[in-house]
Motif scaffolding. Structure first.
Motif, PDB file in Angstrom:
ATOM      1  N   UNK B 324     -16.038  31.793 -32.731  1.00 60.79           N
ATOM      2  CA  UNK B 324     -14.915  32.037 -33.422  1.00 60.79           C
ATOM      3  C   UNK B 324     -14.887  33.556 -32.955  1.00 60.79           C
ATOM      4  N   UNK B 445      -0.850  29.258 -41.988  1.00 56.02           N
ATOM      5  CA  UNK B 445      -2.512  28.970 -41.286  1.00 56.02           C
ATOM      6  C   UNK B 445      -2.017  27.315 -40.916  1.00 56.02           C
TER       7      UNK B 445
ATOM      8  N   UNK C 186     -14.435  25.919 -41.771  1.00 56.05           N
ATOM      9  CA  UNK C 186     -13.805  26.628 -42.155  1.00 56.05           C
ATOM     10  C   UNK C 186     -13.246  27.156 -43.520  1.00 56.05           C
ATOM     11  N   UNK C 187     -13.045  26.273 -44.132  1.00 59.82           N
ATOM     12  CA  UNK C 187     -12.864  26.250 -45.851  1.00 59.82           C
ATOM     13  C   UNK C 187     -13.429  27.426 -46.665  1.00 59.82           C
ATOM     14  N   UNK C 191     -13.434  31.587 -48.788  1.00 60.01           N
ATOM     15  CA  UNK C 191     -13.200  32.480 -47.848  1.00 60.01           C
ATOM     16  C   UNK C 191     -11.874  32.163 -46.777  1.00 60.01           C
ATOM     17  N   UNK C 192     -11.762  31.158 -47.271  1.00 62.63           N
ATOM     18  CA  UNK C 192     -10.418  30.702 -46.149  1.00 62.63           C
ATOM     19  C   UNK C 192      -9.119  31.459 -46.132  1.00 62.63           C
ATOM     20  N   UNK C 195     -10.519  35.631 -45.121  1.00 60.26           N
ATOM     21  CA  UNK C 195     -11.022  35.534 -43.366  1.00 60.26           C
ATOM     22  C   UNK C 195      -9.968  34.340 -43.271  1.00 60.26           C
ATOM     23  N   UNK C 196      -8.498  34.765 -43.476  1.00 56.01           N
ATOM     24  CA  UNK C 196      -7.520  33.689 -42.986  1.00 56.01           C
ATOM     25  C   UNK C 196      -7.552  33.178 -41.725  1.00 56.01           C
ATOM     26  N   UNK C 197      -7.583  33.689 -41.055  1.00 56.81           N
ATOM     27  CA  UNK C 197      -7.570  34.177 -39.519  1.00 56.81           C
ATOM     28  C   UNK C 197      -8.507  33.146 -38.696  1.00 56.81           C
ATOM     29  N   UNK C 198     -10.264  33.118 -39.150  1.00 56.35           N
ATOM     30  CA  UNK C 198     -11.185  33.000 -38.748  1.00 56.35           C
ATOM     31  C   UNK C 198     -11.184  31.209 -39.631  1.00 56.35           C
ATOM     32  N   UNK C 199     -11.287  31.374 -39.973  1.00 55.74           N
ATOM     33  CA  UNK C 199     -10.644  30.214 -41.508  1.00 55.74           C
ATOM     34  C   UNK C 199      -9.879  28.841 -40.142  1.00 55.74           C
ATOM     35  N   UNK C 200      -8.531  29.480 -39.836  1.00 55.56           N
ATOM     36  CA  UNK C 200      -7.854  28.325 -39.812  1.00 55.56           C
ATOM     37  C   UNK C 200      -8.363  28.189 -37.564  1.00 55.56           C
ATOM     38  N   UNK C 201      -9.271  29.146 -37.252  1.00 55.53           N
ATOM     39  CA  UNK C 201      -9.392  28.993 -35.813  1.00 55.53           C
ATOM     40  C   UNK C 201     -10.640  27.537 -35.902  1.00 55.53           C
ATOM     41  N   UNK C 202     -11.460  28.694 -37.006  1.00 52.92           N
ATOM     42  CA  UNK C 202     -12.775  27.162 -37.342  1.00 52.92           C
ATOM     43  C   UNK C 202     -12.317  25.263 -37.296  1.00 52.92           C
TER      44      UNK C 202
END
Ligand code: SF4
Lengths: 217, 467, 262
Positions: B324, B445, C186-187, C191-192, C195-202
């Motif tokens: 990502x 999100x 991405x959970x 972590x979720x 780093x919510x933005x990365x988690x969301x992308x995953x």
């Protein structure tokens, strides 16, 4: 304290060596290292069939290596096979020939020969010391009769190898290679790159084409 | 928590072109590696063997360093030692100056990047020609590598095309990758042959011969190291192997894991300078053995296993986070899971504070690592240290403290959760919660499923009473 | 690591301690009851120790090893009297099986107890399939479903075939392949939210693949991952409904999915 002493001292301290000057017992280390090479078949791919030369030939033309292959009966047939290849590629009979006596003694009538490859050489021809069936590799050792750049500068790399010198596996080369030459070049296909988006393109800096001549000898 | 890392992550995530570039290469890499393993049923055994070989070398590193030094010196090489990156650069620059070098060619080496060699050469006024195609792209763009196998992985073909057109003397005319590669070949050819010094890294240092192994698919390492008068190798001290046969065991693992091929096109063992009668080759051959934190990792049980790493890049290709955010967001030479372990060791835990935490610990990196490095455990080790060293943000600490305080008191905990689920239900619309105080990181999100009205423990008690 | 290999014990009635998990307790009690009824159907005497709270993973994985150890001790004390500990989550079971010994490595008094508990702790679906030789009988659900393999269960416990073997016995349930079934959603626990933005992308990528499977239901073995994926699916307006596989196996697949009103 020199950098050497600093690095070695730090390594020894990290390994908990009791006295910094203590050498590890070399015989014990060597025995342990050797044991790590036991049962090589467990960790290497099996060859198809029992004949290494047959496996080598199949491997060389497989997509994994992507070279072309021609067979000749004897070294004396090599000039003819080289001519065939150059003709097929629409290339002039102009060749950088590895100064190996076994090659230079052949009948090159009709060829214009050069001792060393130029930066933009179209074709060079050499004789590999060994082939390795497992990977379809050609092995060259640098020396008075073999220039390293001869394998890298030309656009078309033509290489002969004797069937009797085809070794089954990489370890077999390690066993027969003897004292290390300045350069041992294991060549497995033509130059390629996947540096742009992972897509495979040939002829990055080295040869774009590898043509192997297998000599039955 | 506006860390540099989070800022760079946000930038990477909003860059759709970057994501396209990452996907184009990593998807191919993943597929090819999988296919290579299907053809190599011995992989599991080889991986175990490779792991043991690396562990053996690491356990006897002093012995192998000395053996290598002895044999390399006997072959005519000059062996140098550098405790850190400054010292390594100083040594390399000294050799370059001694050789009167105005131009050096460099074949891709991550260690060179780690010690800051590109920058040091430039600062010294020495022209640096990167010969690996990807490094050439990165150099033209004025960037740093974003992957250890594909340094220009972050660039799409369209971006490479524009770059070459702007800087090559005789650029490509058609928009296919072949034409671009051809353009780079034309551009770099004469520079290869006119450098005074060629610098390479090392994939392996062979102790029993003093040989240095380089692997490339392009053939640029040999074109870099053969024509110049001087060849300099910079290598980390962990690159040792006992012998050629040991190197082959690791090579099988390295190449399959990196690109999915069985062997690199050009696998070369360099041993000393040009010998009498040799037709080509450098007059001088220097090897710089670089520690730069490795002996510290050796001393550290929580990091020693990282010295096994053979830099194949499989862990990053298979990492959901890397895929990502790409490599640059990691802010260091080594990205992805291996970088998240290495960077705090190389740069200090404080500077790299986020890296060990920005990971789901899903374990896929360890699963694909060809030398079985327990990357998640090493990352958790860094988390443990950063907790102890007070590097974990206060908000996280207090949140966890509160939760732990309750969780250690089951009666309080069960009362607390019973109350909490009721409170949460105030925010639901239907079965979902779209926004809720303190849960913004989630609900920004995703929707959050509203809890049932009563906890399991409450319902169970009711049931048992009703029985 | 797959389970060690005690023979299935179909005829004995073991005393099984059910570790409900903190998430199921608070968010989805139905899952706890599904686990309870499955274990009883598989011939176990089930206990639910009241002293249980959370396995300690959020602390341990945040680097608070002492916090993780404190909760590990509590969990060990609460469950060590049972013949087996069964957990409807690969992640929490993995914490007990693989990581309690790390959390308590410096505690000689508790380490053996951690090892003993690890040896008898199991994830629910693999326990049913491998240890009890249980298969659903007369359970029906007319739907198509796809299955996500959560990382801890897959990689720490080797759970891959067991849920599928069980779900195949559900009448009318069609299992569809999921591209990237073994790729993290991405959970990642805390972590979720760290780093919510990365988690969301995953998880967005995961949601696209789940929809591409064409299945009506998303099934899995870990509530945390399921909440993450279901929450992302719902946010993007997807019609895919998510259940823990145990709920379907317990005949509760006709009830409300994750995020649906009771
Ligand atoms: S950690 Fe393992 S997978 Fe990652 S680069 Fe190193 S050897 Fe390869």
């Amino acid at each position: 304290m020199s950098a050497r002493d600093a690095v070695l001292g730090a390594v020894k301290a990290a390994l908990g060596r009791s006295r910094p000057a203590d050498p590890a017992d070399p015989a014990a280390v060597a025995a342990e290292a050797l044991a790590l090479l036991a049962d090589p078949d467990a960790v290497r791919p099996a060859l198809p069939g029992t004949d290494a030369a047959v496996a080598f030939a199949a491997r060389v033309v497989s997509p994994k290596v992507g070279a072309t292959l021609d067979r000749v009966e004897a070294l004396a047939d090599l000039p003819g096979a080289v001519r065939r290849y150059l003709d097929g590629q629409g290339l002039p009979h102009l060749l950088a020939l590895q100064p190996d006596p076994a090659l230079q003694g052949l009948d090159w009538a009709g060829f214009e020969l050069r001792d060393a490859a130029l930066p933009d050489e179209a074709a060079a021809f050499g004789l590999a010391r060994w082939g390795i069936a497992e990977t379809g590799s050609l092995v060259f050792h640098s020396g008075p009769d073999t220039a390293v750049l001869g394998h890298f500068l030309p656009l078309h790399h033509i290489a002969a190898v004797r069937a009797s010198t085809i070794l089954p596996h990489l370890e077999d080369y390690a066993a027969v290679c003897g004292a290390a030459p300045r350069n041992a070049n294991l060549i497995t296909g033509a130059s390629g790159t996947t540096d742009i988006e992972g897509s495979y393109v040939r002829g990055a800096h080295g040869p774009r084409f590898l043509h192997v001549l297998l000599v039955a000898d | 928590m506006g860390t540099v890392f989070k800022r760079d992550v946000a930038r990477a995530l909003s860059d759709a072109t970057l994501k396209t570039a990452i996907d184009r290469t990593t998807v191919t890499a993943e597929r090819k590696r999988a296919a290579a393993l299907t053809d190599y049923p011995q992989f599991a055994a080889a991986r175990e063997r490779g792991t043991r070989i690396k562990d053996h070398v690491v356990a006897h590193l002093d012995h192998y360093l000395l053996e290598f030094e002895r044999n390399a010196t006997a072959s005519g090489a000059t062996v140098h030692w550098a405790a850190d990156s400054e010292e390594a650069c100083r040594i390399v620059l000294g050799i370059c100056r001694g050789a009167g070098a105005r131009r050096v060619t460099r074949s891709k080496s991550m260690l060179g990047e780690e010690i800051g060699l590109p920058h040091a050469l430039e600062a010294a006024g020495i022209e640096r020609v990167e010969t690996d195609l990807a490094e050439h792209i990165v150099q033209l763009a004025g960037e740093t590598p974003s992957h250890i196998i594909w340094p220009a992985l972050h660039k799409t073909r369209e971006q490479v095309s524009a770059l070459f057109k702007a800087s090559h003397r005789d650029p490509h005319k058609t928009e296919d990758v072949e034409a671009m590669v051809e353009s780079a070949r034309r551009e770099l050819r004469d520079r290869f042959l006119s450098a005074e010094v060629g610098i390479s890294g090392a994939n392996f240092l062979v102790a029993d011969s003093g040989a240095v192994c380089t692997v490339t698919n392009e053939g640029n390492a040999e074109l870099t190291t053969t024509p110049p008068r001087v060849h300099i190798v910079t290598a980390g001290i962990e690159k040792l192997v006992p012998s050629l046969a040991h190197a082959f065991v690791l090579l099988r693992l390295l190449v399959r894991s990196a690109t999915g091929a069985d062997l690199t096109q050009y696998t070369t063992f360099h041993c000393g300078p040009k010998r009498p009668g040799d037709l080509d080759g450098p007059q001088e051959f220097h090897i710089v053995l670089v520690d730069n934190g490795r002996s510290r990792m050796l001393a550290d049980a929580g990091l020693r296993e990282m010295l096994r790493c053979i830099r194949c890049g499989a862990c990053m290709n298979h990492c959901v986070v890397y895929r990502q955010i790409g490599g640059h967001a990691y802010g260091a030479t080594y990205p992805g899971p291996m970088g998240a372990v290495l960077t705090p060791a190389l740069q200090g835990a404080e500077k790299a504070r986020d890296l060990p935490h920005a990971c789901t610990l899903n374990g896929r990196c360890q699963e694909v690592c060809p030398v079985g490095i327990p990357l998640p455990a090493l990352l958790r080790g860094w988390r443990d240290r950063s907790w102890k060293d007070g590097l974990v943000p206060q908000s996280v600490r207090s949140g966890l403290w509160l939760w732990r305080f309750a969780a250690e008191r089951p009666r309080l905990y069960h009362l607390g959760t019973a109350a909490a689920v009721r409170a949460m239900r105030l925010f639901r619309r239907g079965g979902w919660i779209g926004r809720m105080p303190l849960a913004g990181a989630w609900t920004r999100y995703r929707d959050f499923p509203a809890p049932a009205g009563r906890t399991f423990m409450e319902q169970l008690r009711d049931r048992e009473r009703g029985r | 690591m797959p389970h060690a290999t005690p023979a299935p014990e179909p005829r004995s009635r073991p005393r099984v301690g059910l570790f409900v998990t903190c998430l199921a307790d608070a968010i989805r009690p139905r899952l706890g009851f599904a686990a309870l009824s499955l274990l009883e159907a598989a011939g176990c005497d089930v206990e639910v120790p009241r002293a249980q709270t959370c396995c300690g993973q959020p602390a341990f994985n945040s680097g608070d090893t002492q916090g993780g150890a404190a909760l590990a001790r509590r969990t060990i004390a609460a469950f060590e009297g049972c013949d087996h500990v069964v957990v409807p989550s690969g992640s929490c079971a993995g914490m007990i099986r693989a990581h309690y010994r790390e959390a308590l490595a410096d505690d000689p008094a508790w380490l053996p107890r951690a090892e003993a508990l690890a040896a008898k702790t199991h994830e629910l679906l693999s326990f049913l399939a491998d240890y009890r030789g249980w298969r659903p009988q007369g359970v029906a659900l007319a739907a198509s479903a796809t299955y996500h393999d959560s990382c801890s269960g897959l990689r720490e416990l080797g759970i891959l075939d067991q849920p599928r073997a069980l779900l195949r016995e559900v009448d009318g349930l069609e299992l569809r392949p999921l591209t990237g079934n073994d790729v993290c959603c991405g959970f990642g626990g805390t972590f979720c939210v760290k780093y919510p933005a990365i988690s969301d992308a995953i998880v967005k990528e995961k949601a696209v693949l789940i929809e591409a499977s064409g299945a009506q239901l998303l099934l899995g073995g870990d509530l945390g991952c399921l909440m993450n994926m279901a929450g992302a699916l719902h946010r993007r307006g997807s019609a895919v409904r998510a259940f823990h596989a145990a709920e379907v196996l317990a005949g509760m697949g006709n009830g409300p999915a994750i995020g649906e009103e009771e």
